[in-house]
Design a protein around this motif. Structure first.
Motif, PDB file in Angstrom:
ATOM      1  N   ASP A  28       0.852  -1.181   0.046  1.00 38.32           N
ATOM      2  CA  ASP A  28       0.041   0.102   0.099  1.00 38.32           C
ATOM      3  C   ASP A  28       0.897   1.238  -0.228  1.00 38.32           C
ATOM      4  N   GLU A  29       2.247   0.801   0.447  1.00 39.29           N
ATOM      5  CA  GLU A  29       2.974   2.375   0.620  1.00 39.29           C
ATOM      6  C   GLU A  29       4.140   2.228  -0.475  1.00 39.29           C
ATOM      7  N   ARG A  30       4.009   1.231  -1.636  1.00 36.60           N
ATOM      8  CA  ARG A  30       4.992   0.981  -2.583  1.00 36.60           C
ATOM      9  C   ARG A  30       5.428   2.254  -3.405  1.00 36.60           C
ATOM     10  N   ILE A  31       6.554   2.507  -3.369  1.00 33.87           N
ATOM     11  CA  ILE A  31       7.182   3.882  -4.170  1.00 33.87           C
ATOM     12  C   ILE A  31       7.436   3.035  -5.616  1.00 33.87           C
ATOM     13  N   GLY A  32       7.959   1.999  -5.801  1.00 32.06           N
ATOM     14  CA  GLY A  32       8.469   1.590  -7.093  1.00 32.06           C
ATOM     15  C   GLY A  32       9.491   0.434  -6.621  1.00 32.06           C
ATOM     16  N   SER A  33      10.223   0.298  -8.008  1.00 31.53           N
ATOM     17  CA  SER A  33      11.519  -0.624  -7.813  1.00 31.53           C
ATOM     18  C   SER A  33      12.735   0.078  -7.410  1.00 31.53           C
ATOM     19  N   LEU A  34      13.628  -0.598  -6.731  1.00 36.14           N
ATOM     20  CA  LEU A  34      14.744  -0.134  -6.215  1.00 36.14           C
ATOM     21  C   LEU A  34      15.784  -1.145  -6.969  1.00 36.14           C
ATOM     22  N   VAL A  35      16.560  -0.917  -7.965  1.00 33.41           N
ATOM     23  CA  VAL A  35      17.600  -1.668  -8.458  1.00 33.41           C
ATOM     24  C   VAL A  35      18.901  -1.642  -7.780  1.00 33.41           C
ATOM     25  N   HIS A  36      19.413  -3.037  -7.565  1.00 32.07           N
ATOM     26  CA  HIS A  36      20.437  -3.033  -6.868  1.00 32.07           C
ATOM     27  C   HIS A  36      21.583  -3.774  -7.401  1.00 32.07           C
ATOM     28  N   ASN A  37      22.843  -3.247  -7.365  1.00 32.75           N
ATOM     29  CA  ASN A  37      24.091  -4.000  -7.916  1.00 32.75           C
ATOM     30  C   ASN A  37      25.082  -4.214  -6.715  1.00 32.75           C
ATOM     31  N   PRO A  38      25.481  -5.501  -6.675  1.00 32.42           N
ATOM     32  CA  PRO A  38      26.476  -5.616  -5.576  1.00 32.42           C
ATOM     33  C   PRO A  38      27.816  -5.342  -5.757  1.00 32.42           C
ATOM     34  N   GLY A  39      28.240  -5.046  -7.077  1.00 30.72           N
ATOM     35  CA  GLY A  39      29.664  -4.881  -7.175  1.00 30.72           C
ATOM     36  C   GLY A  39      30.262  -5.992  -8.087  1.00 30.72           C
ATOM     37  N   GLY A  40      31.473  -5.761  -8.167  1.00 32.79           N
ATOM     38  CA  GLY A  40      32.292  -6.686  -9.223  1.00 32.79           C
ATOM     39  C   GLY A  40      33.654  -5.997  -9.625  1.00 32.79           C
ATOM     40  N   PRO A  41      33.556  -6.089 -11.008  1.00 32.91           N
ATOM     41  CA  PRO A  41      32.799  -6.637 -11.910  1.00 32.91           C
ATOM     42  C   PRO A  41      32.950  -8.099 -12.008  1.00 32.91           C
ATOM     43  N   GLY A  42      31.238  -8.671 -12.169  1.00 30.68           N
ATOM     44  CA  GLY A  42      31.551 -10.174 -11.922  1.00 30.68           C
ATOM     45  C   GLY A  42      30.620 -10.411 -10.906  1.00 30.68           C
ATOM     46  N   GLY A  43      30.032  -9.718 -10.021  1.00 28.43           N
ATOM     47  CA  GLY A  43      29.080 -10.280  -8.713  1.00 28.43           C
ATOM     48  C   GLY A  43      27.715 -10.387  -9.338  1.00 28.43           C
ATOM     49  N   SER A  44      27.096 -11.434  -8.885  1.00 26.62           N
ATOM     50  CA  SER A  44      25.883 -11.789  -9.203  1.00 26.62           C
ATOM     51  C   SER A  44      24.800 -11.062  -8.316  1.00 26.62           C
ATOM     52  N   GLY A  45      24.171 -10.511  -9.022  1.00 23.79           N
ATOM     53  CA  GLY A  45      22.844  -9.670  -8.310  1.00 23.79           C
ATOM     54  C   GLY A  45      21.624 -10.613  -7.911  1.00 23.79           C
ATOM     55  N   VAL A  46      21.438 -11.471  -8.693  1.00 26.70           N
ATOM     56  CA  VAL A  46      20.333 -12.675  -8.642  1.00 26.70           C
ATOM     57  C   VAL A  46      20.936 -13.325  -7.359  1.00 26.70           C
ATOM     58  N   GLU A  47      22.136 -13.848  -7.230  1.00 30.02           N
ATOM     59  CA  GLU A  47      22.227 -14.468  -5.915  1.00 30.02           C
ATOM     60  C   GLU A  47      22.320 -13.407  -4.600  1.00 30.02           C
ATOM     61  N   MET A  48      22.848 -12.340  -4.612  1.00 31.94           N
ATOM     62  CA  MET A  48      22.515 -11.617  -3.520  1.00 31.94           C
ATOM     63  C   MET A  48      21.009 -11.530  -3.212  1.00 31.94           C
ATOM     64  N   VAL A  49      20.052 -11.281  -4.055  1.00 30.11           N
ATOM     65  CA  VAL A  49      18.743 -11.234  -3.780  1.00 30.11           C
ATOM     66  C   VAL A  49      18.291 -12.443  -3.203  1.00 30.11           C
ATOM     67  N   GLN A  50      18.748 -13.465  -3.966  1.00 34.20           N
ATOM     68  CA  GLN A  50      18.193 -14.872  -3.118  1.00 34.20           C
ATOM     69  C   GLN A  50      18.976 -14.910  -1.864  1.00 34.20           C
ATOM     70  N   GLY A  51      19.985 -14.669  -1.442  1.00 35.36           N
ATOM     71  CA  GLY A  51      20.540 -14.916  -0.364  1.00 35.36           C
ATOM     72  C   GLY A  51      19.781 -14.364   0.934  1.00 35.36           C
ATOM     73  N   SER A  52      20.353 -14.526   2.282  1.00 37.62           N
ATOM     74  CA  SER A  52      19.546 -14.326   3.372  1.00 37.62           C
ATOM     75  C   SER A  52      20.030 -13.115   3.906  1.00 37.62           C
ATOM     76  N   ILE A  53      20.936 -12.213   3.359  1.00 37.05           N
ATOM     77  CA  ILE A  53      21.011 -11.148   4.291  1.00 37.05           C
ATOM     78  C   ILE A  53      20.618  -9.724   3.315  1.00 37.05           C
ATOM     79  N   PRO A  54      19.769  -8.853   4.291  1.00 38.42           N
ATOM     80  CA  PRO A  54      19.176  -7.883   3.731  1.00 38.42           C
ATOM     81  C   PRO A  54      20.149  -6.934   3.054  1.00 38.42           C
ATOM     82  N   LEU A  55      19.704  -6.450   1.876  1.00 39.88           N
ATOM     83  CA  LEU A  55      20.427  -5.525   1.043  1.00 39.88           C
ATOM     84  C   LEU A  55      19.973  -4.136   1.341  1.00 39.88           C
ATOM     85  N   THR A  56      19.172  -3.814   2.152  1.00 41.65           N
ATOM     86  CA  THR A  56      18.680  -2.463   2.668  1.00 41.65           C
ATOM     87  C   THR A  56      18.076  -2.512   4.071  1.00 41.65           C
ATOM     88  N   SER A  57      17.625  -1.335   4.514  1.00 34.34           N
ATOM     89  CA  SER A  57      16.962  -1.351   5.914  1.00 34.34           C
ATOM     90  C   SER A  57      15.696  -1.989   5.351  1.00 34.34           C
TER      91      SER A  57
END
Length: 564
Positions: free
Chosen positions: A157-186
């Motif tokens: 109900d309070e959704r602003i939109g999408s926040l696209v995240h890239n974890p670094g690298g080059p070569g780092g998998s963003g998909v694996e970061m989202v699938q992982g258990s550690i939050p990427l934001t607050s």
């Protein structure tokens, strides 16, 4: 859109060491991966640890730190429901052609108007694919598929939109970061944003760069990545040539199309396919290079953009590597200073003494490696790689202190396992090389030029300098021509862009964040005074509150704000 056929040159990745598996051979490719983990591992910053365990169990803790935060994927994901979740309208959703500029190219419209089909791929995670041109100069030619993942906003109900995240690298998998258990934001940010990431082109599941293993005669098995005699230099140079040829053989035409500039254009296609008029983006480390390139190309489409652990786009490759060596040395000195205050520190009681003791240990490892149990042997290169990895997160320092104590006693087991367990998987090393060699002109044209630069690198860092210096040769004989050059980026017309820098960041020195914020017309600098890589969700309430307020309300902190 003509989708590119499956890669016929798919080459197997180097063996991944495990605690229970066979002892891996220190092949040339593993050594290169080790160095590239030092120069940019996929965000150890997400690791969170409690009390440090005894040295004998250190390998279990260290492996868990990396695997939990980096590559953890929900077990049994393939058994989850295959029910497809189509991109249905949600609060804040715009048309699928959001932000499409028809004047750019009518041929690109099918890419900008595509709809992403999402499916469950883990607990609370959805995955999909995005189709983009292999070559934007030929949009009617072959296409590639980019892997996507997202976690939906927890308060729709309070959704602003999408926040696209890239974890670094080059070569780092963003998909694996989202699938992982550690939050990427607050939690507050996730409540109002879908957290979305992707594997950039050439990485992991997105048309990955594959380097067919070159022939490995005995000379390459124990390749020295810091050669110090003519024979070692010759072997190192020859391997670099063969490695580039292997990447060309394994990847074909993809090798020339994995630049950061192309990834920035992919990011705009993703923004439109997500239905967002503006791109809201959080990039970390190399992810800031993607964000900077996007802001330069599409300043009018920038929404709320955070560039954390920033890279200065004006830096040439040689200065880039020398700056990184100095950054790692600065953080290492902070570690040694901290160590000297601990009763269990075997390195010394002050910084000069600790430096000397560590340098003596590394010199002895160069002459005679130590036995390292499951890791085989511990030589200087391996030890430097392990030490460098621990610089990314201060919470790893107690484990490093214990491993160094063990090595000083003649046992390299834990330090060796730290190096092995910390290495990134997948095609990280191959993608790292391919992207960097397109983004930068070669730093040098010969080994002799590196040797002439060695004194300045050693001055920047007695410990890390030589490793970074020899990495400068990696693009000298690269088969794909570079497309990028160092230059200033102003992004006129973009809204405020928040640049976050940490004063003792090893991989992205603080001066780079200062430089990027200064050159961007709308740059705002937020400083974390501390150690480790990146600033957001690193334990500073001050930084987290400032970033959250900006992302949620669009209100950046005052330029120059400093946080502990």
């Amino acid at each position: 859109m003509n989708t590119q056929p499956p890669d016929p040159h798919h080459a197997s990745d180097p063996p991944r060491p495990t605690r229970s598996g066979p002892v891996p051979r220190w092949t040339a490719k593993l050594r290169r991966s080790l160095h590239r983990t030092l120069t940019e591992p996929p965000t150890l910053r997400h690791g969170r640890v409690g009390d440090i365990v005894a040295p004998g169990a250190l390998h279990q803790w260290w492996t868990q730190v990396w695997r939990t935060g980096l590559v953890a994927v929900v077990a049994g994901g393939v058994l989850l429901s295959m029910l497809l979740i189509h991109g249905s309208p949600v609060p804040g959703f715009k048309s699928a052609a959001a932000g499409f500029d028809a004047s750019r190219s009518a041929e690109l419209r099918p890419f900008y108007t595509q709809k992403i089909t999402w499916h469950a791929c883990g607990t609370g995670v959805q995955c999909g694919q995005l189709e983009v041109p292999l070559d934007y100069a030929d949009p009617d030619g072959p296409t590639i598929q980019l892997a996507l993942a997202r976690r939906l906003a927890t308060d729709p109900d309070e959704r602003i939109g999408s926040l696209v995240h890239n974890p670094g690298g080059p070569g780092g998998s963003g998909v694996e970061m989202v699938q992982g258990s550690i939050p990427l934001t607050s939690e507050k940010v996730h409540s109002q944003y879908d957290i979305v990431s992707f594997d950039p082109r050439g990485v992991a599941q997105s048309a990955p760069i594959r380097c067919a293993p070159p022939a490995e005669p005995a000379d390459y098995v124990s390749l020295d990545i810091t050669p110090d005699n003519p024979a070692e230099v010759t072997t190192f140079v020859e391997y670099q040539k063969e490695y580039g040829a292997a990447c060309q053989a394994g990847s074909g035409e993809r090798l020339a199309h994995v630049s950061t500039r192309e990834t920035a254009r992919d990011l705009d296609v993703l923004r439109a396919a997500l239905g967002d008029e503006k791109l809201n983006y959080l990039g970390v480390s190399y992810g800031t290079e993607i964000g900077t390139a996007y802001a330069e190309e599409f300043p009018d489409r920038v929404g709320r953009m955070v560039l954390d652990a920033a890279v200065d786009p004006r830096i040439n490759r040689l200065d880039f590597l020398r700056d990184q060596a100095a950054g790692f040395q600065l953080t290492l000195d902070a570690f040694l200073t901290d160590c000297a205050t601990k009763a269990d520190c075997r390195l010394g009681t002050d910084l000069p003494g600790a430096r000397q003791r560590l340098n003596e240990l590394l010199a002895s490892l160069d002459r005679k490696p130590l036995p390292a149990a499951e890791a085989g042997t511990l030589d200087r290169d391996t030890a430097v790689g392990a030490i460098g990895q621990a610089m990314y997160n201060k919470e790893a320092w107690p484990a490093l202190r214990a491993a160094l104590e063990q090595a000083l006693a003649g046992n390299g087991a834990d330090l060796g396992l730290m190096a092995l367990s910390g290495g990134p998987g997948g095609n990280f090393s191959d993608a790292f090389a391919a992207i960097n060699c397109l983004d930068f002109p070669p730093a040098v044209t010969s080994a002799e030029q590196i040797q002439a630069q060695l004194p300045s690198f050693r001055k920047a860092s007695p410990v890390f300098g030589e490793s970074f210096a020899w990495e400068a040769l990696s693009c000298t004989n690269w088969p794909a021509k570079p497309v990028g050059t160092p230059h200033e980026v102003n992004a006129p017309g973009a809204p405020p862009i928040l640049v976050v820098g940490t004063t003792r960041d090893p991989a992205t020195p603080y001066v780079w964040a200062q430089g990027l914020a200064e050159q961007l017309d709308s740059g705002v600098l937020l400083t974390r005074e501390g150690d480790g890589h990146s600033g957001y969700v690193m334990g500073s309430t001050c930084v987290d509150d400032a970033v959250d307020t900006y992302l949620l309300q669009g209100r950046p902190p005052a330029d120059g704000t400093r946080c502990a």
